[in-house]
Design a protein around this motif. Sequence first.
Motif, PDB file in Angstrom:
ATOM      1  N   GLY A  65      38.760 -41.121  31.590  1.00 27.50           N
ATOM      2  CA  GLY A  65      39.127 -39.891  30.903  1.00 27.50           C
ATOM      3  C   GLY A  65      40.353 -40.002  30.025  1.00 27.50           C
ATOM      4  N   VAL A  66      41.273 -40.878  30.350  1.00 33.67           N
ATOM      5  CA  VAL A  66      42.520 -40.984  29.592  1.00 33.67           C
ATOM      6  C   VAL A  66      42.342 -41.816  28.316  1.00 33.67           C
ATOM      7  N   ASP A  67      41.198 -42.461  28.176  1.00 31.03           N
ATOM      8  CA  ASP A  67      40.933 -43.289  26.993  1.00 31.03           C
ATOM      9  C   ASP A  67      40.953 -42.420  25.731  1.00 31.03           C
ATOM     10  N   GLY A  68      41.881 -42.691  24.851  1.00 33.33           N
ATOM     11  CA  GLY A  68      41.978 -41.973  23.590  1.00 33.33           C
ATOM     12  C   GLY A  68      42.654 -40.612  23.695  1.00 33.33           C
ATOM     13  N   VAL A  69      43.229 -40.304  24.864  1.00 33.61           N
ATOM     14  CA  VAL A  69      43.896 -39.017  25.081  1.00 33.61           C
ATOM     15  C   VAL A  69      45.345 -39.297  25.457  1.00 33.61           C
ATOM     16  N   ASN A  70      46.263 -38.541  24.913  1.00 29.44           N
ATOM     17  CA  ASN A  70      47.669 -38.669  25.286  1.00 29.44           C
ATOM     18  C   ASN A  70      47.785 -38.512  26.795  1.00 29.44           C
ATOM     19  N   SER A  71      48.527 -39.403  27.439  1.00 33.30           N
ATOM     20  CA  SER A  71      48.604 -39.389  28.900  1.00 33.30           C
ATOM     21  C   SER A  71      49.207 -38.096  29.445  1.00 33.30           C
ATOM     22  N   ASN A  72      50.161 -37.512  28.727  1.00 34.56           N
ATOM     23  CA  ASN A  72      50.753 -36.248  29.180  1.00 34.56           C
ATOM     24  C   ASN A  72      49.740 -35.105  29.087  1.00 34.56           C
TER      25      ASN A  72
END
Length: 137
Positions: A23-30
């Motif tokens: 899910g975090v792929d390509g999404v800002n971690s915050n």
Amino acid sequence: MWFVYALLSALFAALTSVLAKVGVDGVNSNLATAIRTAVVLVLAWGVVWMTGAGKQLALVSQKSWLFLTLSGLATGASWLFFYKALQMGTASRVVSVDKFSVVLTILLSVLFLHEAVSLKVLLGGGLITAGVLCMVL
């Protein structure tokens, strides 16, 4: 029964890490952490109200509010750092290092809660430490 709940916790924690890595792929971690937190918030309050535990809200002491708030802040910081590490590293290595929290919990519970530590606990903590070192070196 606590052991069954602990095993279920471990299973869902494992699922959390694997699902989060995707899910975090390509999404800002915050942002990813905030989305996850919103889902957890809705789920937790849903369970509270469905089980009737919300009626006890007024009975929570100031001390409990303080320490639960501090625990929440620590959880938030943990999740923010976890998601950033997960975004940058492999899930298996990040989770292995994250589980070093077991060793830190042992140390903190001895220092602040004055819990006794057995030889088994020391050995287990030592093995976890050795495992973490193997994963990162």
